[in-house]
Write an enzyme that holds these catalytic residues in place. Structure first.
Site, PDB file in Angstrom:
ATOM      1  N   ASP A 176       0.874  -1.173   0.000  1.00  0.00           N
ATOM      2  CA  ASP A 176       0.000   0.000   0.000  1.00  0.00           C
ATOM      3  C   ASP A 176       0.906   1.216   0.000  1.00  0.00           C
ATOM      4  O   ASP A 176       1.759   1.357   0.885  1.00  0.00           O
ATOM      5  CB  ASP A 176      -0.888   0.021   1.252  1.00  0.00           C
ATOM      6  CG  ASP A 176      -1.958  -1.067   1.217  1.00  0.00           C
ATOM      7  OD1 ASP A 176      -2.124  -1.708   0.171  1.00  0.00           O
ATOM      8  OD2 ASP A 176      -2.622  -1.271   2.247  1.00  0.00           O
ATOM      9  N   ASP A 219     -13.524  -3.784  -1.421  1.00  0.00           N
ATOM     10  CA  ASP A 219     -13.213  -3.400  -0.035  1.00  0.00           C
ATOM     11  C   ASP A 219     -14.477  -3.493   0.822  1.00  0.00           C
ATOM     12  O   ASP A 219     -15.092  -2.477   1.151  1.00  0.00           O
ATOM     13  CB  ASP A 219     -12.692  -1.951   0.011  1.00  0.00           C
ATOM     14  CG  ASP A 219     -11.422  -1.756  -0.789  1.00  0.00           C
ATOM     15  OD1 ASP A 219     -10.486  -2.549  -0.633  1.00  0.00           O
ATOM     16  OD2 ASP A 219     -11.368  -0.800  -1.593  1.00  0.00           O
TER      17      ASP A 219
HETATM   18  O1  1PR Z   1     -10.679   3.055  -5.198  1.00  0.00           O
HETATM   19  O2  1PR Z   1      -9.744   2.552  -7.421  1.00  0.00           O
HETATM   20  O3  1PR Z   1      -8.821   4.411  -6.069  1.00  0.00           O
HETATM   21  O4  1PR Z   1      -8.437   2.061  -5.443  1.00  0.00           O
HETATM   22  C1  1PR Z   1      -7.886   2.260  -4.181  1.00  0.00           C
HETATM   23  C2  1PR Z   1      -7.194   1.004  -3.768  1.00  0.00           C
HETATM   24  O5  1PR Z   1      -6.507   1.271  -2.563  1.00  0.00           O
HETATM   25  C3  1PR Z   1      -8.150  -0.147  -3.508  1.00  0.00           C
HETATM   26  O6  1PR Z   1      -7.620  -1.331  -4.034  1.00  0.00           O
HETATM   27  C4  1PR Z   1      -8.210  -0.233  -1.995  1.00  0.00           C
HETATM   28  O7  1PR Z   1      -8.295  -1.578  -1.568  1.00  0.00           O
HETATM   29  C5  1PR Z   1      -6.883   0.356  -1.583  1.00  0.00           C
HETATM   30  N1  1PR Z   1      -6.960   1.093  -0.313  1.00  0.00           N
HETATM   31  C6  1PR Z   1      -7.575   2.272  -0.129  1.00  0.00           C
HETATM   32  N2  1PR Z   1      -7.391   2.671   1.158  1.00  0.00           N
HETATM   33  C7  1PR Z   1      -6.670   1.744   1.769  1.00  0.00           C
HETATM   34  C8  1PR Z   1      -6.221   1.751   3.159  1.00  0.00           C
HETATM   35  O8  1PR Z   1      -5.623   0.804   3.664  1.00  0.00           O
HETATM   36  N3  1PR Z   1      -6.514   2.827   3.877  1.00  0.00           N
HETATM   37  N4  1PR Z   1      -5.667  -0.357   1.094  1.00  0.00           N
HETATM   38  C9  1PR Z   1      -6.383   0.733   0.841  1.00  0.00           C
HETATM   39  C10 1PR Z   1      -6.133  -1.522   0.926  1.00  0.00           C
HETATM   40  C11 1PR Z   1      -5.852  -3.569   1.616  1.00  0.00           C
HETATM   41  C12 1PR Z   1      -5.076  -4.665   1.160  1.00  0.00           C
HETATM   42  C13 1PR Z   1      -4.061  -5.034   2.177  1.00  0.00           C
HETATM   43  C14 1PR Z   1      -4.596  -6.364   2.623  1.00  0.00           C
HETATM   44  C15 1PR Z   1      -3.604  -7.230   3.281  1.00  0.00           C
HETATM   45  N5  1PR Z   1      -5.187  -2.365   1.381  1.00  0.00           N
HETATM   46  O9  1PR Z   1      -4.682  -4.680  -0.122  1.00  0.00           O
HETATM   47  O10 1PR Z   1      -2.828  -5.012   1.592  1.00  0.00           O
HETATM   48  O11 1PR Z   1      -5.725  -6.129   3.465  1.00  0.00           O
HETATM   49  O12 1PR Z   1      -3.202  -6.685   4.476  1.00  0.00           O
HETATM   50  P1  1PR Z   1      -2.699  -7.622   5.674  1.00  0.00           P
HETATM   51  O13 1PR Z   1      -2.037  -8.810   5.078  1.00  0.00           O
HETATM   52  O14 1PR Z   1      -1.712  -6.764   6.436  1.00  0.00           O
HETATM   53  O15 1PR Z   1      -3.912  -7.952   6.480  1.00  0.00           O
HETATM   54  P2  1PR Z   1      -9.470   3.072  -6.065  1.00  0.00           P
END
Ligand code: 1PR
Length: 566
Positions: A277, A435
């Site tokens: 991320d 999400d």
């Molecule tokens: O909506 O098209 O602009 O895409 C935004 C992207 O950013 C989406 O794929 C969304 O999942 C991601 N995103 C947005 N905000 C966050 C955040 O964390 N605040 N991250 C975010 C999402 C989630 C996972 C993470 C897993 C594994 N990250 O990809 O890496 O949950 O984590 P873990 O193994 O530590 O539990 P758009």
């Protein structure tokens, strides 16, 4: 096939050297039976031994192939005319895009005849993916469409009617059927495939086949005849095994780089994906961060964005550690316009020079009008990501809006980012990132969305839950469930689903098996299980109990609790 083509507006002829505005500080270790006669073509002087000729007919991004060739210490000469093909000492042909449009370009430019002649002369040739398929008589893809007609046979789509997941994406084992230098030592090794169409072995083409692979049925994974080689898989994305194969083509006297010990399974392997991320911290530096249930700020008084390291360094480390794929999620892409986000594009460019497994990038892919009133289509945004080195793009928020509209009207407008990008680049290049947040209910009748009977009851003893989709990184909840969204985006052209779960994110307590089982049983495209990995057993569990094709994790790797290859 991969890598994907850019929008049609890009023009049809060779693009020349990849645009490469800023250097990355990267170390580069050194590492027939012709059936049709072409029109007569003159031949130019030939090139030096350290130069390989690349047939990039301008229909797509071949950055990964270029990066692999350079990484192995070779220079690239681009084909600009049919004569350049005939003058080549060594020709790499990474076919990209759809079969029909590729043949159109090759026929129109005279390159089809030059290719046939080059092959008839038995000059060193390596076709990759579509570059293998085009050698056959014809393809069913949007067809029938005639191919180069060098090898007898028809290229057909994998049959998904019995539930086979199509595209065939991932690491699958080679079964060598012919002793060739190119594939020496590769028997049983896993290499990376991404394709919906394949050529089948037959009596007529048996002599050409050098390896097969099994996916639903046995298909041709490589051909070899004299100096003519072609592979259905992507050596440039197959890690050390792929680079070793590539090197054997580029310098035939080499034994290739050392490939890792071979993995025994003879079927599609489950993938492990390392996710980064990425966002700007409060100083404006692009950093890898990681949230707890999507909250990426420290719980201390400073409330800073957690900084877990530099994106390119971490991606390279995870590649070396054995990640099957690497994903970058630009988590604040929904706020700012990503084409203005040059550091992120630079991260991709540099990562793609060091990481020889597939790279996915997501965040901010949508139609957008900037402050000056300039309109950018989502296709332009995606193209910029592809040009910068992505093999796949991932769409989050915009896919939710597209699915909602589709479910409301029942009409596929063809205008959503998801539909446009998958139409131009192929659905294998488009991931939809979901999400969702768990919402407990007492009974399935309480909601119009698909519920599951949960393994652990809710706080008020609820036995069921539905999974409500969100947009803007979990900030806004939407009136659509993960099940409904997954089905809708599959119909709209998604090639893969990245299934997160906000409740489990960063918790290390294991994947949400209920959610992942529900969604992976509902669709025939690959589902990547995400969120919650905290131990090796969690990966085994999700693969045993659900139909997930891959598992993605972040925190467990960033915290160095486990290396990717554990
Ligand atoms: O909506 O098209 O602009 O895409 C935004 C992207 O950013 C989406 O794929 C969304 O999942 C991601 N995103 C947005 N905000 C966050 C955040 O964390 N605040 N991250 C975010 C999402 C989630 C996972 C993470 C897993 C594994 N990250 O990809 O890496 O949950 O984590 P873990 O193994 O530590 O539990 P758009």
């Amino acid at each position: 096939p991969m890598p994907p083509p850019p929008p049609p507006s890009q023009g049809a002829m060779a693009t020349g050297a990849a645009n490469h505005p800023l250097p990355c500080s990267v170390g580069r270790p050194k590492g027939t039976n012709q059936r049709r006669r072409p029109a007569s073509l003159s031949v130019r002087a030939s090139s030096d031994a350290n130069t390989v000729t690349l047939l990039d007919y301008g229909a797509g991004n071949v950055r990964s192939v270029r990066n692999a060739i350079r990484h192995l210490g070779f220079n690239i000469r681009d084909v600009r005319s049919p004569e350049d093909i005939l003058a080549a000492d060594r020709l790499v042909f990474p076919g990209v895009g759809a079969f029909g449009s590729a043949m159109d370009v090759l026929n129109r430019t005279g390159m089809a005849d030059a290719l046939r002649e080059y092959i008839r002369r038995d000059r060193p040739f390596l076709g990759i993916c579509l570059g293998l398929q085009l050698l056959f008589d014809s393809s069913e893809e949007n067809g029938p469409v005639s191919g180069l007609g060098v090898i007898p046979g028809v290229v057909r789509r994998f049959d998904s009617s019995e539930g086979l997941i199509v595209p065939h994406i991932g690491w699958n084992a080679l079964q060598i059927t012919k002793d060739t230098q190119l594939l020496q030592g590769a028997d049983g090794h896993h290499v990376y495939f991404v394709h919906s169409y394949h050529a089948l072995p037959s009596d007529a083409n048996r002599d050409w086949i050098s390896s097969t692979c099994n996916y639903g049925e046995s298909f041709i994974s490589s051909i070899s005849m004299g100096n003519i080689e072609a592979v259905q898989f992507h050596p440039e994305k197959s890690g050390a095994t792929g680079l070793s194969i590539f090197e054997k083509f580029l310098s035939p006297n080499s034994s290739g780089a050392k490939a890792p010990a071979h993995r025994k399974a003879s079927k599609l392997a489950k993938r492990v994906i390392a996710c980064l991320d990425v966002r700007s911290n409060d100083n404006g530096d692009l950093v890898v961060t990681k949230g707890d249930q999507y909250d990426v700020r420290d719980h201390s008084s400073s409330k800073e964005v957690r900084n877990l390291g530099k994106p390119v360094e971490l991606a390279s480390q995870y590649y070396i550690d054995g990640a099957d794929e690497v994903s970058f999620l630009n988590i604040t892409g929904f706020r700012a316009f990503p084409l203005g986000d040059l550091p992120m594009l630079e991260v991709l460019r540099c990562a793609s020079e060091k990481v020889f497994v597939p790279l996915t990038v997501g965040g901010g892919i949508r139609d957008f009008t900037d402050g000056s009133g300039r309109y950018y289509s989502s296709l332009e945004v995606a193209s910029e990501y592809f040009r910068s080195g992505a093999d796949k793009i991932s769409i989050g928020s915009d896919a939710v809006f597209a699915a909602e509209a589709y479910l409301q009207t029942g009409v596929k407008t063809g205008k959503s980012s998801l539909e446009q990008i998958s139409r131009v680049y192929g659905n294998q290049a488009v991931v939809v990132s979901i999400d969702p947040r768990r919402v407990y209910v007492k009974s399935p009748d309480e909601v119009q969305f698909r519920t599951v009977k949960v393994s652990s009851k809710g706080p008020l003893g609820e036995e069921y839950a539905w999974y409500q989709c969100t947009v803007s990184g979990g900030r806004d909840s939407r009136p659509i469930g993960a099940y409904e969204l997954a089905k809708a985006v599959e119909e709209l052209g998604a090639g893969e689903i990245l299934l997160n779960c906000i409740d489990c994110d960063g918790q290390g307590g294991g994947f949400d098996i209920d959610l992942i089982k529900m969604v992976s049983d509902a669709v025939t495209i690959p589902v990547i299980a995400s969120s919650g990995a905290g131990s090796v057993e969690h990966f085994s569990e999700v693969f045993e109990k659900t139909n997930a094709s891959a598992a993605l994790a972040a925190g467990i790797f960033h915290r160095k609790e486990r290396s990717v290859d554990c």
